[in-house]
Design a protein around this motif. Structure first.
Motif, PDB file in Angstrom:
ATOM      1  N   LEU A  18       0.861  -1.181   0.000  1.00 35.45           N
ATOM      2  CA  LEU A  18       0.000   0.000   0.000  1.00 35.45           C
ATOM      3  C   LEU A  18       0.898   1.231   0.000  1.00 35.45           C
ATOM      4  N   THR A  19       0.488   2.243  -0.727  1.00 34.00           N
ATOM      5  CA  THR A  19       1.226   3.507  -0.711  1.00 34.00           C
ATOM      6  C   THR A  19       0.305   4.611  -0.209  1.00 34.00           C
ATOM      7  N   ILE A  20       0.733   5.303   0.809  1.00 31.55           N
ATOM      8  CA  ILE A  20      -0.022   6.430   1.331  1.00 31.55           C
ATOM      9  C   ILE A  20       0.719   7.720   0.993  1.00 31.55           C
ATOM     10  N   SER A  21      -0.014   8.809   0.984  1.00 31.34           N
ATOM     11  CA  SER A  21       0.586  10.075   0.608  1.00 31.34           C
ATOM     12  C   SER A  21       0.088  11.191   1.518  1.00 31.34           C
ATOM     13  N   CYS A  22       0.798  12.300   1.466  1.00 35.65           N
ATOM     14  CA  CYS A  22       0.450  13.445   2.301  1.00 35.65           C
ATOM     15  C   CYS A  22       0.790  14.716   1.537  1.00 35.65           C
ATOM     16  N   VAL A  23      -0.189  15.556   1.346  1.00 38.81           N
ATOM     17  CA  VAL A  23       0.026  16.855   0.716  1.00 38.81           C
ATOM     18  C   VAL A  23       0.203  17.894   1.816  1.00 38.81           C
ATOM     19  N   TYR A  79       5.428  10.603   0.297  1.00 37.75           N
ATOM     20  CA  TYR A  79       4.830   9.283   0.126  1.00 37.75           C
ATOM     21  C   TYR A  79       5.454   8.283   1.092  1.00 37.75           C
ATOM     22  N   LEU A  80       4.694   7.235   1.368  1.00 32.73           N
ATOM     23  CA  LEU A  80       5.228   6.101   2.104  1.00 32.73           C
ATOM     24  C   LEU A  80       4.745   4.832   1.405  1.00 32.73           C
ATOM     25  N   GLN A  81       5.673   4.175   0.732  1.00 34.01           N
ATOM     26  CA  GLN A  81       5.361   2.900   0.108  1.00 34.01           C
ATOM     27  C   GLN A  81       5.604   1.805   1.128  1.00 34.01           C
ATOM     28  N   MET A  82       4.589   0.995   1.366  1.00 37.52           N
ATOM     29  CA  MET A  82       4.659  -0.039   2.398  1.00 37.52           C
ATOM     30  C   MET A  82       4.478  -1.401   1.740  1.00 37.52           C
ATOM     31  N   ASN A  83       5.495  -2.227   1.828  1.00 37.29           N
ATOM     32  CA  ASN A  83       5.468  -3.572   1.263  1.00 37.29           C
ATOM     33  C   ASN A  83       5.469  -4.616   2.374  1.00 37.29           C
TER      34      ASN A  83
END
Length: 121
Positions: A18-23, A79-83
């Motif tokens: 899942l990849t989460i993001s923050c503006v 961004y934070l890509q979480m594997n």
């Protein structure tokens, strides 16, 4: 006024990504260091990663090798890509804006509403 808006959370199965993001609404975004924190149910909020203005990153051992933090200065977004997600990654994730001084990250204390990530086994 500084605003942070996290998005991208959701429900995933163990082992998925899942990849989460923050503006971040802040002047001269590129001058700041950024961090991701998370708060699991019943626990306090803790920092899990940071990225400096030059793009250097660091992670806590629990996520090192599985999570990747990145930034896009043109979009004021981090961004934070979480594997390989695990049930223990279940938490509300928050981004933070601050400075990286003398080898440590210091938050400016602004927070968004967070984005919830739930990992089922």
């Amino acid at each position: 006024q500084v605003q942070l808006v996290e998005s991208g959370g959701g429900l995933v199965q163990e082992g998925e990504s899942l990849t989460i993001s923050c503006v971040v609404s802040i002047n001269v975004f590129a001058r700041y260091a950024l961090a991701w924190y998370r708060q699991a149910p019943g626990k306090s909020r803790s920092r899990i990663s940071h990225i400096t203005m030059t793009g250097d990153t660091d992670y806590v051992n629990e996520v090192k090798g599985r999570f990747t933090m990145s930034r896009d200065n043109g979009k004021n977004t981090v961004y934070l890509q979480m594997n390989s997600l695990k049930p223990e990654d279940t938490a509300v994730y928050y981004c933070s804006v601050g400075e990286y001084i003398d080898g440590s990250y210091r938050s400016r204390g602004y927070w968004g509403q967070g984005t919830r990530v739930t990992v089922s086994s």
